[in-house]
Design a protein around this motif. Structure first.
Motif, PDB file in Angstrom:
ATOM      1  N   SER A   1      36.132  46.643  46.920  1.00  0.00           N
ATOM      2  CA  SER A   1      34.737  46.899  46.570  1.00  0.00           C
ATOM      3  C   SER A   1      34.318  45.880  45.525  1.00  0.00           C
ATOM      4  N   MET A   2      33.080  45.444  45.612  1.00  0.00           N
ATOM      5  CA  MET A   2      32.581  44.447  44.670  1.00  0.00           C
ATOM      6  C   MET A   2      31.252  44.906  44.097  1.00  0.00           C
ATOM      7  N   ASN A   3      30.992  44.452  42.890  1.00  0.00           N
ATOM      8  CA  ASN A   3      29.672  44.658  42.304  1.00  0.00           C
ATOM      9  C   ASN A   3      29.217  43.348  41.673  1.00  0.00           C
TER      10      ASN A   3
ATOM     11  N   ASP B   1      31.804  41.087  39.900  1.00  0.00           N
ATOM     12  CA  ASP B   1      32.708  40.328  40.763  1.00  0.00           C
ATOM     13  C   ASP B   1      32.052  39.042  41.268  1.00  0.00           C
TER      14      ASP B   1
ATOM     15  N   PRO C   1      36.580  38.071  39.973  1.00  0.00           N
ATOM     16  CA  PRO C   1      36.816  39.300  40.754  1.00  0.00           C
ATOM     17  C   PRO C   1      37.782  40.243  40.043  1.00  0.00           C
ATOM     18  N   ARG C   2      37.480  41.542  40.090  1.00  0.00           N
ATOM     19  CA  ARG C   2      38.259  42.540  39.357  1.00  0.00           C
ATOM     20  C   ARG C   2      39.371  43.170  40.189  1.00  0.00           C
ATOM     21  N   ASN C   3      39.464  42.828  41.467  1.00  0.00           N
ATOM     22  CA  ASN C   3      40.458  43.433  42.357  1.00  0.00           C
ATOM     23  C   ASN C   3      40.283  44.951  42.351  1.00  0.00           C
ATOM     24  N   TYR C   4      39.106  45.380  42.692  1.00  0.00           N
ATOM     25  CA  TYR C   4      38.667  46.764  42.629  1.00  0.00           C
ATOM     26  C   TYR C   4      38.728  47.363  44.029  1.00  0.00           C
TER      27      TYR C   4
END
Length: 126
Positions: free
Chosen positions: A36-38, A41, A46-49
Motif C-alpha cells: 500500500s502506498m500513500n 511513499d 517508500p515505507r514498505n507498507y
C-alpha cells in the motif's frame, strides 16, 4: 481507499503471510496481502507498507479461506469495528470502510497507472 480500521501489517508479519504455503482451500495469501502506498511513499522514500485487502464484494466465508490474514483482521479490526456506528462497517468488518469499487474497476486491467498526492506543495506524478 479508506481503510476505516487497522488493516495495515508490519513488514515482518506480511512477509510471513506471503511466504506461507497455500491455505487448505488452495488460495494464496498474496491475493489479499498487498503493498500500500500513500503520498509519503511518492514524495519521499517508500515505507514498505502492507495491508490486508479482501476486495469489495468478498463474503466472510470467502475471506476466511485466507486463514492467517483473516485471523489477523478478526483479532485486530473486528473489535474496533464493533464500536462504530456505521452499520455497513460493523457488519462487514473484514472489508475496507470505503472500498472504492469504481477506482478498483478503473485500474483492474492496467499494468501501470500514474498517481499524484492529493496534498503536496508541488504537483508530482509517479
Amino acid at each position: 481507499m479508506g481503510k476505516k480500521g487497522h488493516f495495515d501489517l508490519p513488514f515482518e508479519k506480511a512477509k510471513r503471510m506471503l511466504n506461507a504455503p497455500s491455505n487448505p482451500s488452495g488460495v494464496f495469501n498474496k491475493d489479499v496481502v498487498r503493498p500500500s502506498m500513500n503520498g509519503l511513499d511518492i514524495t519521499r522514500r517508500p515505507r514498505n507498507y502492507w495491508i490486508i485487502d479482501f476486495g469489495v464484494g468478498t463474503s466472510m466465508e470467502e475471506a476466511a479461506q485466507y486463514e492467517a490474514p483473516f485471523a489477523y483482521v478478526r483479532q485486530i479490526v473486528k473489535p474496533f469495528r464493533a464500536t462504530v456506528r456505521h452499520k455497513r462497517r460493523k457488519e462487514l468488518w473484514w472489508i475496507f470502510g470505503e472500498p472504492c469499487p469504481n477506482l478498483r474497476a478503473a485500474i483492474a486491467d492496467l499494468s501501470r497507472f500514474i498517481v499524484t498526492p492529493a496534498v503536496a506543495k508541488h504537483r508530482l506524478f509517479v
